[in-house]
Write a protein that holds these residues in place. Sequence first.
Motif, PDB file in Angstrom:
ATOM      1  N   ASP A 108      14.334  -9.033 -50.327  1.00 17.08           N
ATOM      2  CA  ASP A 108      13.102  -8.251 -50.244  1.00 17.08           C
ATOM      3  C   ASP A 108      12.017  -8.901 -49.395  1.00 17.08           C
ATOM      4  N   GLN A 109      12.052 -10.232 -49.282  1.00 11.14           N
ATOM      5  CA  GLN A 109      10.988 -10.933 -48.574  1.00 11.14           C
ATOM      6  C   GLN A 109      11.466 -11.390 -47.201  1.00 11.14           C
ATOM      7  N   ALA A 110      11.019 -10.693 -46.163  1.00 10.38           N
ATOM      8  CA  ALA A 110      11.364 -11.108 -44.802  1.00 10.38           C
ATOM      9  C   ALA A 110      10.680 -12.426 -44.470  1.00 10.38           C
ATOM     10  N   ALA A 111      11.375 -13.264 -43.745  1.00  4.50           N
ATOM     11  CA  ALA A 111      10.798 -14.532 -43.304  1.00  4.50           C
ATOM     12  C   ALA A 111       9.649 -14.262 -42.351  1.00  4.50           C
ATOM     13  N   GLY A 112       8.597 -15.044 -42.486  1.00  8.22           N
ATOM     14  CA  GLY A 112       7.431 -14.895 -41.626  1.00  8.22           C
ATOM     15  C   GLY A 112       7.238 -16.103 -40.731  1.00  8.22           C
ATOM     16  N   LYS A 113       6.068 -16.692 -40.806  1.00  8.17           N
ATOM     17  CA  LYS A 113       5.707 -17.805 -39.937  1.00  8.17           C
ATOM     18  C   LYS A 113       6.458 -19.079 -40.323  1.00  8.17           C
ATOM     19  N   ASP A 114       6.925 -19.827 -39.304  1.00  9.50           N
ATOM     20  CA  ASP A 114       7.547 -21.131 -39.501  1.00  9.50           C
ATOM     21  C   ASP A 114       6.552 -22.232 -39.190  1.00  9.50           C
ATOM     22  N   PRO A 141       6.681 -29.242 -32.997  1.00  9.23           N
ATOM     23  CA  PRO A 141       7.363 -28.012 -32.584  1.00  9.23           C
ATOM     24  C   PRO A 141       8.527 -27.714 -33.534  1.00  9.23           C
ATOM     25  N   THR A 142       8.651 -26.485 -33.947  1.00  7.59           N
ATOM     26  CA  THR A 142       9.756 -26.116 -34.832  1.00  7.59           C
ATOM     27  C   THR A 142      11.068 -26.175 -34.059  1.00  7.59           C
ATOM     28  N   PRO A 143      12.045 -26.976 -34.503  1.00  4.93           N
ATOM     29  CA  PRO A 143      13.335 -27.040 -33.799  1.00  4.93           C
ATOM     30  C   PRO A 143      13.964 -25.656 -33.695  1.00  4.93           C
ATOM     31  N   PRO A 144      14.686 -25.396 -32.604  1.00  2.09           N
ATOM     32  CA  PRO A 144      15.232 -24.045 -32.403  1.00  2.09           C
ATOM     33  C   PRO A 144      16.138 -23.577 -33.535  1.00  2.09           C
ATOM     34  N   GLN A 145      16.881 -24.503 -34.152  1.00  2.00           N
ATOM     35  CA  GLN A 145      17.780 -24.086 -35.236  1.00  2.00           C
ATOM     36  C   GLN A 145      17.020 -23.619 -36.467  1.00  2.00           C
ATOM     37  N   MET A 146      15.728 -24.000 -36.563  1.00  2.00           N
ATOM     38  CA  MET A 146      14.955 -23.698 -37.765  1.00  2.00           C
ATOM     39  C   MET A 146      14.076 -22.467 -37.616  1.00  2.00           C
ATOM     40  N   HIS A 147      14.212 -21.736 -36.522  1.00  2.00           N
ATOM     41  CA  HIS A 147      13.478 -20.478 -36.376  1.00  2.00           C
ATOM     42  C   HIS A 147      14.097 -19.444 -37.311  1.00  2.00           C
ATOM     43  N   HIS A 155       8.411 -26.632 -43.531  1.00  2.00           N
ATOM     44  CA  HIS A 155       9.264 -27.803 -43.718  1.00  2.00           C
ATOM     45  C   HIS A 155       8.476 -29.033 -43.295  1.00  2.00           C
ATOM     46  N   THR A 156       8.689 -30.138 -44.012  1.00  2.00           N
ATOM     47  CA  THR A 156       8.024 -31.384 -43.642  1.00  2.00           C
ATOM     48  C   THR A 156       9.029 -32.524 -43.580  1.00  2.00           C
ATOM     49  N   ILE A 157       8.706 -33.511 -42.761  1.00  2.00           N
ATOM     50  CA  ILE A 157       9.398 -34.788 -42.758  1.00  2.00           C
ATOM     51  C   ILE A 157       8.337 -35.880 -42.840  1.00  2.00           C
ATOM     52  N   GLY A 158       8.781 -37.126 -42.967  1.00  2.00           N
ATOM     53  CA  GLY A 158       7.815 -38.220 -43.046  1.00  2.00           C
ATOM     54  C   GLY A 158       7.507 -38.593 -44.482  1.00  2.00           C
TER      55      GLY A 158
END
Length: 543
Positions: A78-84, A98-104, A230-233
Amino acid sequence: MEREAMEFDVVIVGAGPSGLSAAIRLRTLAAEQGHDLSVCVLEKGSEVGAHILSGAVIETRALDELIPDWRDKGAPLDQAAGKDEFLFLTKGGGFKLPTPPQMHNKGNYIVSLGNVCRWLAEQAEALGVEVYPGFAAAEVLYHEDGSVKGVATGAMGVGKDGEPTALFEPGMELHARQTIFAEGCRGSLTKGLMDRFKLREGVQPQTYGIGIKELWEVEPAVHKPGLIVHTIGWPVPRDVYGGSFMYHFGDNMVAVGFVVGLDYTNPYLSPFDEFQQWKTHPKVRTYFENGRRVSYGARALAEGGWQSIPKLTFPGGVLVGDTAGFLNVPKIKGTHTAMKSGMLAAEAVFAHLKADTAGAVTGYREALDKSWMGKELKQVRNIRPSFKWGMWGGLTYSALEAYGLRGYAPWTLGHHEDHTALKKASECKPIDYPKPDGKISFDRLSSVYLSNTNHEENQPCHLTLKDDAVPKRVNLPEYAGPEARFCPAGVYEFVDDAEAGGQKLQINFQNCVHCKTCDIKDPTQNINWVVPQGGDGPNYPNM
Protein backbone atom coordinates in the motif's frame (compact mmCIF):
# COMPACT_ATOMS: atom_id res chain seq x y z
CA MET A 1 4.55 -44.45 19.47
CA GLU A 2 4.99 -44.82 15.73
CA ARG A 3 4.73 -41.71 13.61
CA GLU A 4 1.96 -41.48 11.05
CA ALA A 5 2.98 -40.60 7.51
CA MET A 6 1.42 -38.43 4.81
CA GLU A 7 2.35 -38.62 1.14
CA PHE A 8 2.76 -35.62 -1.17
CA ASP A 9 4.35 -34.93 -4.49
CA VAL A 10 6.18 -31.94 -3.03
CA VAL A 11 6.79 -30.89 0.57
CA ILE A 12 8.08 -27.36 1.18
CA VAL A 13 9.79 -26.53 4.49
CA GLY A 14 9.12 -22.90 5.34
CA ALA A 15 6.27 -20.49 4.51
CA GLY A 16 8.44 -17.49 3.67
CA PRO A 17 8.52 -15.68 0.32
CA SER A 18 10.56 -18.37 -1.45
CA GLY A 19 8.60 -21.36 -0.15
CA LEU A 20 5.19 -19.85 -0.85
CA SER A 21 6.29 -18.67 -4.30
CA ALA A 22 7.46 -22.20 -5.09
CA ALA A 23 4.12 -23.60 -3.94
CA ILE A 24 2.10 -21.12 -6.00
CA ARG A 25 4.20 -21.70 -9.10
CA LEU A 26 3.95 -25.49 -8.78
CA ARG A 27 0.18 -25.46 -8.52
CA THR A 28 -0.13 -22.91 -11.31
CA LEU A 29 1.95 -25.10 -13.65
CA ALA A 30 -0.04 -28.17 -12.65
CA ALA A 31 -3.32 -26.41 -13.43
CA GLU A 32 -2.04 -25.08 -16.75
CA GLN A 33 -0.84 -28.51 -17.88
CA GLY A 34 -3.62 -30.63 -16.44
CA HIS A 35 -1.57 -32.47 -13.80
CA ASP A 36 -2.69 -33.37 -10.31
CA LEU A 37 0.17 -32.30 -8.06
CA SER A 38 -0.13 -32.40 -4.27
CA VAL A 39 1.86 -29.67 -2.48
CA CYS A 40 2.29 -29.15 1.26
CA VAL A 41 3.99 -26.26 3.08
CA LEU A 42 5.21 -26.64 6.67
CA GLU A 43 5.77 -23.55 8.83
CA LYS A 44 7.38 -23.63 12.28
CA GLY A 45 5.72 -20.37 13.38
CA SER A 46 2.35 -20.40 15.10
CA GLU A 47 0.91 -18.81 11.96
CA VAL A 48 2.28 -17.83 8.59
CA GLY A 49 4.30 -14.65 9.06
CA ALA A 50 4.87 -15.15 12.80
CA HIS A 51 8.61 -15.66 12.28
CA ILE A 52 9.02 -13.36 9.28
CA LEU A 53 11.14 -10.27 9.82
CA SER A 54 12.52 -7.91 7.20
CA GLY A 55 12.92 -4.15 6.68
CA ALA A 56 11.17 -4.18 4.24
CA VAL A 57 11.20 -2.39 0.92
CA ILE A 58 10.08 -4.79 -1.78
CA GLU A 59 10.81 -4.73 -5.49
CA THR A 60 7.82 -6.27 -7.29
CA ARG A 61 9.60 -7.82 -10.27
CA ALA A 62 9.16 -11.42 -9.09
CA LEU A 63 5.64 -10.78 -7.78
CA ASP A 64 4.68 -9.32 -11.16
CA GLU A 65 5.72 -12.61 -12.77
CA LEU A 66 4.16 -14.87 -10.14
CA ILE A 67 0.78 -13.14 -9.71
CA PRO A 68 0.41 -10.47 -12.42
CA ASP A 69 -2.93 -9.26 -11.00
CA TRP A 70 -1.69 -8.92 -7.42
CA ARG A 71 -3.15 -5.43 -7.11
CA ASP A 72 -6.65 -6.68 -7.93
CA LYS A 73 -6.22 -9.53 -5.46
CA GLY A 74 -5.55 -7.16 -2.57
CA ALA A 75 -1.84 -7.70 -1.98
CA PRO A 76 -0.76 -5.65 1.07
CA LEU A 77 1.55 -3.34 -0.87
CA ASP A 78 0.00 0.00 0.00
CA GLN A 79 2.87 2.40 0.65
CA ALA A 80 4.80 3.42 -2.45
CA ALA A 81 8.44 4.28 -1.86
CA GLY A 82 9.12 7.99 -1.87
CA LYS A 83 12.25 10.03 -1.26
CA ASP A 84 15.60 8.26 -0.70
CA GLU A 85 18.16 9.66 1.73
CA PHE A 86 21.64 8.27 2.40
CA LEU A 87 23.48 9.77 5.38
CA PHE A 88 26.94 9.48 6.85
CA LEU A 89 26.78 10.00 10.62
CA THR A 90 29.51 11.33 12.87
CA LYS A 91 29.19 11.26 16.64
CA GLY A 92 27.26 14.50 16.85
CA GLY A 93 26.32 15.30 13.28
CA GLY A 94 26.50 14.00 9.75
CA PHE A 95 25.94 14.82 6.10
CA LYS A 96 24.17 13.49 3.04
CA LEU A 97 25.93 11.26 0.55
CA PRO A 98 24.81 10.53 -3.01
CA THR A 99 22.40 7.60 -2.92
CA PRO A 100 24.11 4.60 -4.59
CA PRO A 101 22.34 3.54 -7.79
CA GLN A 102 21.38 0.14 -6.38
CA MET A 103 19.54 1.86 -3.51
CA HIS A 104 17.17 3.94 -5.63
CA ASN A 105 13.65 2.81 -4.72
CA LYS A 106 11.39 4.39 -7.31
CA GLY A 107 8.61 1.91 -8.10
CA ASN A 108 9.15 -0.12 -4.92
CA TYR A 109 6.89 -0.49 -1.89
CA ILE A 110 7.37 -0.32 1.88
CA VAL A 111 5.69 -3.37 3.38
CA SER A 112 5.31 -5.68 6.32
CA LEU A 113 6.83 -8.84 4.88
CA GLY A 114 4.94 -10.90 7.43
CA ASN A 115 1.66 -9.57 6.03
CA VAL A 116 2.85 -10.17 2.47
CA CYS A 117 3.55 -13.80 3.39
CA ARG A 118 0.11 -14.16 4.98
CA TRP A 119 -1.40 -12.94 1.73
CA LEU A 120 0.80 -15.27 -0.35
CA ALA A 121 -0.36 -18.18 1.82
CA GLU A 122 -3.97 -17.27 1.03
CA GLN A 123 -3.16 -17.33 -2.70
CA ALA A 124 -1.43 -20.68 -2.32
CA GLU A 125 -4.35 -22.22 -0.43
CA ALA A 126 -6.77 -20.94 -3.06
CA LEU A 127 -4.76 -22.97 -5.60
CA GLY A 128 -5.00 -26.13 -3.50
CA VAL A 129 -1.76 -25.96 -1.52
CA GLU A 130 -1.99 -27.40 1.99
CA VAL A 131 -0.34 -24.98 4.46
CA TYR A 132 0.40 -26.22 7.99
CA PRO A 133 1.60 -23.54 10.44
CA GLY A 134 2.75 -24.60 13.89
CA PHE A 135 4.59 -27.67 12.59
CA ALA A 136 8.37 -27.48 12.82
CA ALA A 137 10.30 -29.78 10.49
CA ALA A 138 12.85 -31.27 12.87
CA GLU A 139 14.36 -34.16 10.90
CA VAL A 140 15.24 -35.02 7.31
CA LEU A 141 14.15 -38.50 6.26
CA TYR A 142 16.18 -40.57 3.80
CA HIS A 143 15.56 -43.53 1.52
CA GLU A 144 17.85 -46.55 1.69
CA ASP A 145 19.77 -45.22 -1.33
CA GLY A 146 20.57 -42.01 0.58
CA SER A 147 18.18 -39.70 -1.25
CA VAL A 148 15.84 -37.41 0.65
CA LYS A 149 12.49 -39.03 1.41
CA GLY A 150 10.89 -36.07 3.14
CA VAL A 151 10.86 -34.60 6.65
CA ALA A 152 9.42 -35.33 10.06
CA THR A 153 7.94 -32.78 12.39
CA GLY A 154 9.12 -32.64 15.98
CA ALA A 155 7.26 -34.43 18.74
CA MET A 156 5.08 -32.35 21.07
CA GLY A 157 4.91 -32.79 24.82
CA VAL A 158 8.51 -33.82 25.47
CA GLY A 159 9.78 -32.72 28.88
CA LYS A 160 13.03 -30.98 29.80
CA ASP A 161 14.53 -34.37 30.60
CA GLY A 162 13.82 -35.59 27.08
CA GLU A 163 11.11 -37.98 28.29
CA PRO A 164 7.48 -37.93 27.07
CA THR A 165 4.97 -36.13 29.30
CA ALA A 166 1.25 -36.82 29.61
CA LEU A 167 0.76 -34.42 26.67
CA PHE A 168 3.14 -36.29 24.37
CA GLU A 169 2.27 -36.52 20.69
CA PRO A 170 4.70 -38.05 18.19
CA GLY A 171 5.75 -36.10 15.16
CA MET A 172 4.37 -36.64 11.70
CA GLU A 173 6.32 -37.93 8.71
CA LEU A 174 5.76 -36.16 5.42
CA HIS A 175 7.04 -38.11 2.45
CA ALA A 176 7.54 -36.45 -0.91
CA ARG A 177 8.90 -37.12 -4.35
CA GLN A 178 10.77 -33.84 -3.94
CA THR A 179 11.36 -31.71 -0.85
CA ILE A 180 12.01 -27.98 -1.20
CA PHE A 181 13.94 -26.48 1.71
CA ALA A 182 12.98 -22.84 2.24
CA GLU A 183 14.00 -22.50 5.89
CA GLY A 184 15.45 -19.01 5.66
CA CYS A 185 18.89 -17.96 6.81
CA ARG A 186 21.00 -20.69 8.47
CA GLY A 187 18.29 -23.33 8.27
CA SER A 188 18.81 -26.09 10.83
CA LEU A 189 17.93 -28.91 8.41
CA THR A 190 19.83 -27.27 5.58
CA LYS A 191 23.01 -27.33 7.68
CA GLY A 192 22.82 -31.12 7.79
CA LEU A 193 22.11 -31.32 4.06
CA MET A 194 25.15 -29.14 3.36
CA ASP A 195 27.37 -31.62 5.19
CA ARG A 196 25.75 -34.81 3.92
CA PHE A 197 25.75 -33.84 0.24
CA LYS A 198 28.85 -31.59 0.39
CA LEU A 199 26.86 -28.70 -1.06
CA ARG A 200 29.45 -26.07 -0.12
CA GLU A 201 32.40 -27.73 -1.84
CA GLY A 202 34.12 -25.38 -4.25
CA VAL A 203 32.28 -22.20 -3.19
CA GLN A 204 33.18 -19.36 -0.87
CA PRO A 205 32.02 -19.58 2.77
CA GLN A 206 28.75 -17.88 3.57
CA THR A 207 29.01 -14.62 5.51
CA TYR A 208 26.18 -13.16 7.54
CA GLY A 209 24.80 -10.05 9.17
CA ILE A 210 22.36 -9.58 12.01
CA GLY A 211 19.39 -7.32 11.41
CA ILE A 212 17.63 -5.89 14.47
CA LYS A 213 14.32 -4.15 13.89
CA GLU A 214 11.74 -2.12 15.77
CA LEU A 215 8.36 -0.83 14.72
CA TRP A 216 7.37 2.61 16.03
CA GLU A 217 4.25 4.73 16.01
CA VAL A 218 5.56 8.29 15.76
CA GLU A 219 4.15 11.80 16.07
CA PRO A 220 2.25 12.90 12.92
CA ALA A 221 4.47 15.98 12.68
CA VAL A 222 7.59 13.90 11.97
CA HIS A 223 5.94 11.19 9.86
CA LYS A 224 6.77 11.37 6.15
CA PRO A 225 4.96 8.56 4.28
CA GLY A 226 7.26 6.89 1.76
CA LEU A 227 10.49 8.35 3.16
CA ILE A 228 13.41 5.89 3.03
CA VAL A 229 16.55 6.72 5.02
CA HIS A 230 19.75 4.69 5.24
CA THR A 231 22.79 5.64 7.29
CA ILE A 232 26.36 4.47 7.69
CA GLY A 233 29.06 5.61 10.09
CA TRP A 234 28.49 6.27 13.80
CA PRO A 235 28.29 4.43 16.10
CA VAL A 236 29.90 1.31 14.57
CA PRO A 237 33.71 1.30 14.32
CA ARG A 238 35.03 1.89 10.83
CA ASP A 239 36.33 -1.66 10.52
CA VAL A 240 32.80 -3.03 11.03
CA TYR A 241 30.30 -3.45 8.20
CA GLY A 242 27.05 -1.95 9.38
CA GLY A 243 24.32 0.62 8.90
CA SER A 244 20.71 1.48 9.50
CA PHE A 245 17.36 1.72 7.76
CA MET A 246 14.27 3.82 8.46
CA TYR A 247 11.07 3.41 6.43
CA HIS A 248 7.96 5.59 6.92
CA PHE A 249 4.64 3.97 6.00
CA GLY A 250 1.01 3.52 6.99
CA ASP A 251 -0.63 5.52 9.76
CA ASN A 252 2.34 7.21 11.45
CA MET A 253 4.36 3.99 11.42
CA VAL A 254 8.15 3.81 11.05
CA ALA A 255 10.09 0.59 10.58
CA VAL A 256 13.60 1.15 11.88
CA GLY A 257 16.54 -1.16 12.22
CA PHE A 258 20.24 -1.78 12.23
CA VAL A 259 22.40 -4.34 10.44
CA VAL A 260 25.86 -5.39 11.62
CA GLY A 261 28.05 -7.75 9.61
CA LEU A 262 28.90 -10.80 11.70
CA ASP A 263 32.48 -10.76 10.52
CA TYR A 264 33.29 -8.13 13.18
CA THR A 265 36.44 -8.78 15.20
CA ASN A 266 35.96 -7.25 18.67
CA PRO A 267 34.24 -9.72 21.05
CA TYR A 268 33.09 -6.79 23.18
CA LEU A 269 30.90 -5.43 20.37
CA SER A 270 27.14 -5.78 20.86
CA PRO A 271 24.96 -5.32 17.75
CA PHE A 272 21.92 -4.73 19.96
CA ASP A 273 23.61 -1.94 21.90
CA GLU A 274 24.99 -0.39 18.71
CA PHE A 275 21.41 -0.10 17.48
CA GLN A 276 20.10 1.36 20.72
CA GLN A 277 22.93 3.88 20.79
CA TRP A 278 22.32 4.83 17.14
CA LYS A 279 18.75 5.88 17.93
CA THR A 280 20.08 8.55 20.30
CA HIS A 281 21.87 10.43 17.48
CA PRO A 282 20.52 13.98 17.00
CA LYS A 283 19.56 13.29 13.38
CA VAL A 284 17.67 10.16 14.41
CA ARG A 285 16.08 10.64 17.81
CA THR A 286 13.86 13.51 16.67
CA TYR A 287 11.75 10.97 14.78
CA PHE A 288 11.11 8.88 17.90
CA GLU A 289 10.73 11.40 20.71
CA ASN A 290 7.16 11.23 22.01
CA GLY A 291 6.66 8.11 19.89
CA ARG A 292 5.72 4.60 20.98
CA ARG A 293 7.70 1.45 20.29
CA VAL A 294 5.28 -1.22 19.07
CA SER A 295 7.33 -4.28 18.20
CA TYR A 296 10.85 -5.71 18.21
CA GLY A 297 12.69 -8.58 16.53
CA ALA A 298 15.96 -9.78 15.06
CA ARG A 299 17.09 -12.10 12.28
CA ALA A 300 20.35 -13.11 10.67
CA LEU A 301 20.72 -12.58 6.93
CA ALA A 302 23.02 -14.28 4.44
CA GLU A 303 25.31 -11.67 2.86
CA GLY A 304 27.75 -13.81 0.87
CA GLY A 305 26.02 -13.33 -2.47
CA TRP A 306 26.94 -14.91 -5.78
CA GLN A 307 30.21 -16.57 -4.79
CA SER A 308 28.67 -18.17 -1.69
CA ILE A 309 25.70 -19.86 -3.38
CA PRO A 310 26.00 -23.60 -2.62
CA LYS A 311 25.04 -26.47 -4.86
CA LEU A 312 21.26 -26.15 -4.96
CA THR A 313 20.10 -29.67 -5.81
CA PHE A 314 20.67 -33.14 -4.39
CA PRO A 315 18.80 -36.45 -4.68
CA GLY A 316 15.27 -35.79 -3.50
CA GLY A 317 15.47 -32.07 -2.82
CA VAL A 318 16.43 -28.49 -3.63
CA LEU A 319 17.30 -25.28 -1.75
CA VAL A 320 15.56 -21.94 -2.28
CA GLY A 321 15.56 -18.46 -0.74
CA ASP A 322 17.79 -17.22 2.03
CA THR A 323 18.65 -20.74 3.17
CA ALA A 324 20.80 -20.76 0.01
CA GLY A 325 21.70 -17.06 0.23
CA PHE A 326 20.22 -14.87 -2.50
CA LEU A 327 20.26 -11.46 -0.78
CA ASN A 328 21.35 -8.54 -2.95
CA VAL A 329 23.37 -6.73 -0.29
CA PRO A 330 23.98 -3.41 -2.12
CA LYS A 331 20.24 -3.17 -2.84
CA ILE A 332 19.43 -4.20 0.73
CA LYS A 333 16.75 -6.45 -0.74
CA GLY A 334 16.23 -10.17 -0.90
CA THR A 335 12.48 -10.76 -1.17
CA HIS A 336 12.35 -10.45 -4.96
CA THR A 337 15.33 -12.78 -5.40
CA ALA A 338 13.99 -15.27 -2.84
CA MET A 339 10.66 -15.38 -4.66
CA LYS A 340 12.35 -15.79 -8.03
CA SER A 341 14.48 -18.66 -6.72
CA GLY A 342 11.33 -20.39 -5.50
CA MET A 343 9.68 -19.96 -8.90
CA LEU A 344 12.70 -21.24 -10.80
CA ALA A 345 13.03 -24.22 -8.47
CA ALA A 346 9.33 -24.98 -8.88
CA GLU A 347 9.68 -25.03 -12.66
CA ALA A 348 12.65 -27.40 -12.49
CA VAL A 349 10.94 -29.64 -9.92
CA PHE A 350 7.75 -29.76 -11.97
CA ALA A 351 9.67 -30.77 -15.11
CA HIS A 352 11.52 -33.43 -13.12
CA LEU A 353 8.31 -34.91 -11.68
CA LYS A 354 6.51 -34.74 -15.00
CA ALA A 355 9.33 -36.66 -16.69
CA ASP A 356 9.38 -39.10 -13.73
CA THR A 357 13.17 -39.28 -13.84
CA ALA A 358 15.46 -40.53 -11.10
CA GLY A 359 18.25 -38.63 -9.36
CA ALA A 360 18.52 -34.95 -8.55
CA VAL A 361 16.53 -32.19 -10.23
CA THR A 362 18.34 -30.69 -13.20
CA GLY A 363 18.13 -27.30 -14.84
CA TYR A 364 17.50 -25.21 -11.71
CA ARG A 365 20.96 -23.68 -11.38
CA GLU A 366 21.27 -23.19 -15.12
CA ALA A 367 17.94 -21.34 -15.21
CA LEU A 368 18.99 -19.23 -12.23
CA ASP A 369 22.27 -18.24 -13.88
CA LYS A 370 20.45 -17.12 -17.04
CA SER A 371 17.67 -15.26 -15.24
CA TRP A 372 17.60 -11.58 -14.29
CA MET A 373 18.18 -12.76 -10.72
CA GLY A 374 21.44 -14.48 -11.55
CA LYS A 375 22.69 -11.53 -13.57
CA GLU A 376 21.74 -9.13 -10.77
CA LEU A 377 23.60 -11.07 -8.09
CA LYS A 378 26.68 -11.65 -10.21
CA GLN A 379 26.94 -7.97 -11.06
CA VAL A 380 27.23 -6.91 -7.39
CA ARG A 381 29.28 -9.88 -6.14
CA ASN A 382 32.33 -7.83 -5.14
CA ILE A 383 30.70 -5.02 -3.16
CA ARG A 384 30.10 -6.73 0.20
CA PRO A 385 33.53 -8.43 0.41
CA SER A 386 35.26 -5.13 -0.46
CA PHE A 387 34.41 -3.90 3.04
CA LYS A 388 37.14 -6.16 4.40
CA TRP A 389 39.28 -3.08 3.61
CA GLY A 390 37.27 -1.02 6.10
CA MET A 391 34.43 1.44 5.57
CA TRP A 392 36.33 3.91 3.40
CA GLY A 393 37.97 1.17 1.35
CA GLY A 394 34.62 -0.50 0.83
CA LEU A 395 32.87 2.73 -0.14
CA THR A 396 35.63 3.61 -2.59
CA TYR A 397 35.56 0.20 -4.22
CA SER A 398 31.74 0.17 -4.28
CA ALA A 399 31.76 3.49 -6.15
CA LEU A 400 34.24 2.02 -8.64
CA GLU A 401 31.96 -0.98 -9.18
CA ALA A 402 28.76 1.08 -9.41
CA TYR A 403 29.99 3.71 -11.83
CA GLY A 404 32.92 2.02 -13.59
CA LEU A 405 33.31 -1.75 -13.53
CA ARG A 406 29.55 -2.44 -13.27
CA GLY A 407 30.14 -6.07 -12.33
CA TYR A 408 32.45 -6.88 -15.24
CA ALA A 409 35.68 -7.04 -13.22
CA PRO A 410 37.69 -10.14 -14.11
CA TRP A 411 38.01 -11.05 -10.42
CA THR A 412 35.73 -12.22 -7.64
CA LEU A 413 36.54 -11.27 -4.07
CA GLY A 414 36.24 -13.90 -1.35
CA HIS A 415 34.78 -14.31 2.13
CA HIS A 416 35.78 -16.08 5.32
CA GLU A 417 33.64 -17.76 7.96
CA ASP A 418 32.40 -15.18 10.45
CA HIS A 419 33.26 -17.07 13.62
CA THR A 420 36.94 -17.14 12.61
CA ALA A 421 37.09 -13.32 12.55
CA LEU A 422 36.64 -12.86 16.29
CA LYS A 423 39.85 -11.82 18.05
CA LYS A 424 40.85 -12.75 21.58
CA ALA A 425 39.57 -10.36 24.24
CA SER A 426 43.17 -9.57 25.27
CA GLU A 427 43.73 -8.04 21.82
CA CYS A 428 40.66 -5.78 21.95
CA LYS A 429 39.33 -2.81 23.86
CA PRO A 430 36.10 -3.17 25.87
CA ILE A 431 33.19 -1.03 24.70
CA ASP A 432 31.28 0.98 27.30
CA TYR A 433 27.72 1.34 26.03
CA PRO A 434 25.43 3.98 27.58
CA LYS A 435 22.58 2.78 29.74
CA PRO A 436 19.19 2.78 27.99
CA ASP A 437 16.92 5.69 28.81
CA GLY A 438 13.68 3.72 28.43
CA LYS A 439 12.32 6.29 25.97
CA ILE A 440 14.47 6.04 22.85
CA SER A 441 16.85 3.25 23.85
CA PHE A 442 15.92 0.06 25.71
CA ASP A 443 17.28 -3.09 27.31
CA ARG A 444 17.06 -6.58 25.86
CA LEU A 445 14.33 -8.00 28.08
CA SER A 446 11.84 -5.18 27.51
CA SER A 447 12.58 -5.56 23.80
CA VAL A 448 11.98 -9.33 23.76
CA TYR A 449 8.65 -8.70 25.49
CA LEU A 450 7.52 -6.78 22.39
CA SER A 451 8.38 -9.72 20.12
CA ASN A 452 5.61 -11.81 21.75
CA THR A 453 8.12 -14.64 22.13
CA ASN A 454 6.92 -17.74 23.93
CA HIS A 455 8.47 -21.16 24.44
CA GLU A 456 6.87 -23.87 26.54
CA GLU A 457 9.29 -24.09 29.47
CA ASN A 458 9.00 -27.83 30.01
CA GLN A 459 10.75 -28.89 26.81
CA PRO A 460 14.35 -29.64 25.88
CA CYS A 461 16.45 -26.55 25.24
CA HIS A 462 16.68 -25.99 21.49
CA LEU A 463 20.02 -24.15 21.87
CA THR A 464 22.19 -27.22 22.19
CA LEU A 465 25.87 -27.31 23.16
CA LYS A 466 28.22 -29.85 21.65
CA ASP A 467 30.33 -29.62 24.82
CA ASP A 468 28.86 -28.06 27.98
CA ALA A 469 32.32 -27.20 29.29
CA VAL A 470 33.44 -25.04 26.35
CA PRO A 471 31.72 -21.76 27.35
CA LYS A 472 33.47 -21.68 30.73
CA ARG A 473 36.73 -23.25 29.57
CA VAL A 474 37.23 -21.32 26.31
CA ASN A 475 34.67 -18.64 25.44
CA LEU A 476 34.69 -16.83 28.77
CA PRO A 477 38.46 -16.62 29.46
CA GLU A 478 39.58 -16.18 25.84
CA TYR A 479 36.76 -14.14 24.28
CA ALA A 480 35.15 -12.53 27.38
CA GLY A 481 31.94 -14.50 26.88
CA PRO A 482 30.74 -13.00 23.58
CA GLU A 483 27.48 -14.98 23.72
CA ALA A 484 26.13 -12.43 26.19
CA ARG A 485 26.69 -9.65 23.64
CA PHE A 486 26.07 -11.07 20.18
CA CYS A 487 22.65 -12.40 21.19
CA PRO A 488 19.99 -9.65 20.81
CA ALA A 489 17.52 -11.35 23.14
CA GLY A 490 19.29 -11.95 26.45
CA VAL A 491 19.36 -15.71 25.91
CA TYR A 492 22.94 -16.17 27.06
CA GLU A 493 24.33 -14.82 30.30
CA PHE A 494 27.24 -15.76 32.54
CA VAL A 495 26.20 -16.16 36.17
CA ASP A 496 28.03 -17.08 39.35
CA ASP A 497 28.77 -20.78 39.65
CA ALA A 498 28.28 -21.52 43.36
CA GLU A 499 29.42 -25.11 43.10
CA ALA A 500 32.55 -24.86 40.93
CA GLY A 501 33.43 -21.22 41.50
CA GLY A 502 33.78 -18.52 38.86
CA GLN A 503 30.99 -18.18 36.35
CA LYS A 504 28.99 -20.51 34.13
CA LEU A 505 26.82 -20.04 31.07
CA GLN A 506 23.09 -19.86 31.64
CA ILE A 507 20.83 -20.31 28.59
CA ASN A 508 17.43 -18.60 28.83
CA PHE A 509 15.99 -20.32 25.77
CA GLN A 510 12.51 -18.90 26.44
CA ASN A 511 13.81 -15.52 25.20
CA CYS A 512 15.05 -16.82 21.82
CA VAL A 513 13.72 -14.89 18.80
CA HIS A 514 15.19 -17.46 16.36
CA CYS A 515 17.71 -15.08 14.81
CA LYS A 516 20.40 -17.84 14.56
CA THR A 517 23.24 -15.40 15.40
CA CYS A 518 24.58 -17.71 18.12
CA ASP A 519 24.84 -20.61 15.67
CA ILE A 520 26.85 -18.38 13.32
CA LYS A 521 29.09 -16.24 15.55
CA ASP A 522 30.06 -18.59 18.39
CA PRO A 523 33.88 -18.64 18.02
CA THR A 524 34.14 -22.32 18.98
CA GLN A 525 31.08 -23.34 16.90
CA ASN A 526 29.83 -25.13 20.00
CA ILE A 527 26.24 -23.86 19.78
CA ASN A 528 23.90 -25.78 17.51
CA TRP A 529 20.47 -24.18 16.98
CA VAL A 530 17.68 -26.70 16.37
CA VAL A 531 13.93 -26.15 16.14
CA PRO A 532 11.93 -26.00 19.38
CA GLN A 533 8.43 -27.35 19.78
CA GLY A 534 6.26 -26.40 16.79
CA GLY A 535 4.61 -23.00 17.03
CA ASP A 536 7.01 -21.70 19.68
CA GLY A 537 9.15 -18.61 19.23
CA PRO A 538 8.30 -15.02 18.33
CA ASN A 539 4.88 -13.97 17.13
CA TYR A 540 5.50 -10.91 15.01
CA PRO A 541 2.23 -9.16 14.11
CA ASN A 542 3.36 -6.71 11.39
CA MET A 543 7.11 -7.16 10.93
